[in-house]
Design a protein around this motif. Sequence first.
Motif, PDB file in Angstrom:
ATOM      1  N   CYS A   1     -70.660   4.175  70.276  1.00 57.02           N
ATOM      2  CA  CYS A   1     -71.825   4.333  71.169  1.00 57.02           C
ATOM      3  C   CYS A   1     -72.816   5.328  70.576  1.00 57.02           C
TER       4      CYS A   1
ATOM      5  N   SER B   1     -73.249  -7.451  78.038  1.00 56.83           N
ATOM      6  CA  SER B   1     -74.190  -8.570  77.922  1.00 56.83           C
ATOM      7  C   SER B   1     -74.981  -8.483  76.616  1.00 56.83           C
ATOM      8  N   ALA B   2     -75.437  -7.284  76.270  1.00 58.15           N
ATOM      9  CA  ALA B   2     -76.191  -7.101  75.023  1.00 58.15           C
ATOM     10  C   ALA B   2     -75.285  -7.282  73.809  1.00 58.15           C
ATOM     11  N   LEU B   3     -74.050  -6.836  73.930  1.00 56.38           N
ATOM     12  CA  LEU B   3     -73.089  -7.015  72.851  1.00 56.38           C
ATOM     13  C   LEU B   3     -72.850  -8.501  72.605  1.00 56.38           C
ATOM     14  N   GLU B   4     -72.722  -9.247  73.680  1.00 61.96           N
ATOM     15  CA  GLU B   4     -72.527 -10.692  73.594  1.00 61.96           C
ATOM     16  C   GLU B   4     -73.755 -11.373  72.986  1.00 61.96           C
ATOM     17  N   ALA B   5     -74.942 -10.936  73.374  1.00 64.10           N
ATOM     18  CA  ALA B   5     -76.186 -11.530  72.873  1.00 64.10           C
ATOM     19  C   ALA B   5     -76.357 -11.306  71.371  1.00 64.10           C
ATOM     20  N   ARG B   6     -75.841 -10.185  70.883  1.00 68.04           N
ATOM     21  CA  ARG B   6     -75.942  -9.900  69.442  1.00 68.04           C
ATOM     22  C   ARG B   6     -75.052 -10.821  68.630  1.00 68.04           C
TER      23      ARG B   6
ATOM     24  N   ASP C   1     -72.963  -1.887  77.258  1.00 67.48           N
ATOM     25  CA  ASP C   1     -73.645  -3.086  77.739  1.00 67.48           C
ATOM     26  C   ASP C   1     -73.006  -4.322  77.111  1.00 67.48           C
TER      27      ASP C   1
ATOM     28  N   MET D   1     -78.916  -2.160  83.498  1.00 73.35           N
ATOM     29  CA  MET D   1     -78.044  -2.708  82.477  1.00 73.35           C
ATOM     30  C   MET D   1     -77.044  -3.628  83.173  1.00 73.35           C
ATOM     31  N   ASN D   2     -77.153  -4.907  82.942  1.00 73.72           N
ATOM     32  CA  ASN D   2     -76.265  -5.876  83.557  1.00 73.72           C
ATOM     33  C   ASN D   2     -75.024  -6.062  82.693  1.00 73.72           C
TER      34      ASN D   2
ATOM     35  N   ASP E   1     -75.655   3.015  76.806  1.00 72.02           N
ATOM     36  CA  ASP E   1     -76.556   4.062  77.276  1.00 72.02           C
ATOM     37  C   ASP E   1     -75.734   5.217  77.799  1.00 72.02           C
TER      38      ASP E   1
ATOM     39  N   PRO F   1     -74.088  -1.609  71.781  1.00 74.63           N
ATOM     40  CA  PRO F   1     -75.155  -1.276  72.729  1.00 74.63           C
ATOM     41  C   PRO F   1     -74.605  -0.501  73.927  1.00 74.63           C
TER      42      PRO F   1
END
Length: 72
Positions: A25, A45-50, A43, A1-2, A33, A31
């Motif tokens: 969470c 990065s995943a939050l930003e991508a969403r 995460d 997880m980056n 884990d 996002p």
Amino acid sequence: MNGAIKVAELSEVTGIPARTIQRWCRDGAIPADRVGPRTWAVDISALEARGDNRMLVERVWSHRNAGKMAGW
């Protein structure tokens, strides 16, 4: 997880209570884990991508870039 940070760090940066972030969470609202029996890694990065929670992501990245957060 980056780009993952602990709930306590996220709480400190954003001012959002840790229990609230833990609930998000657990409920899958952000996002994350589980990385231990009582520890979550959020995460960013995943939050930003969403595309949601932009202010939250911007605060985290600005603190991390300023060297105020250790990260994982």
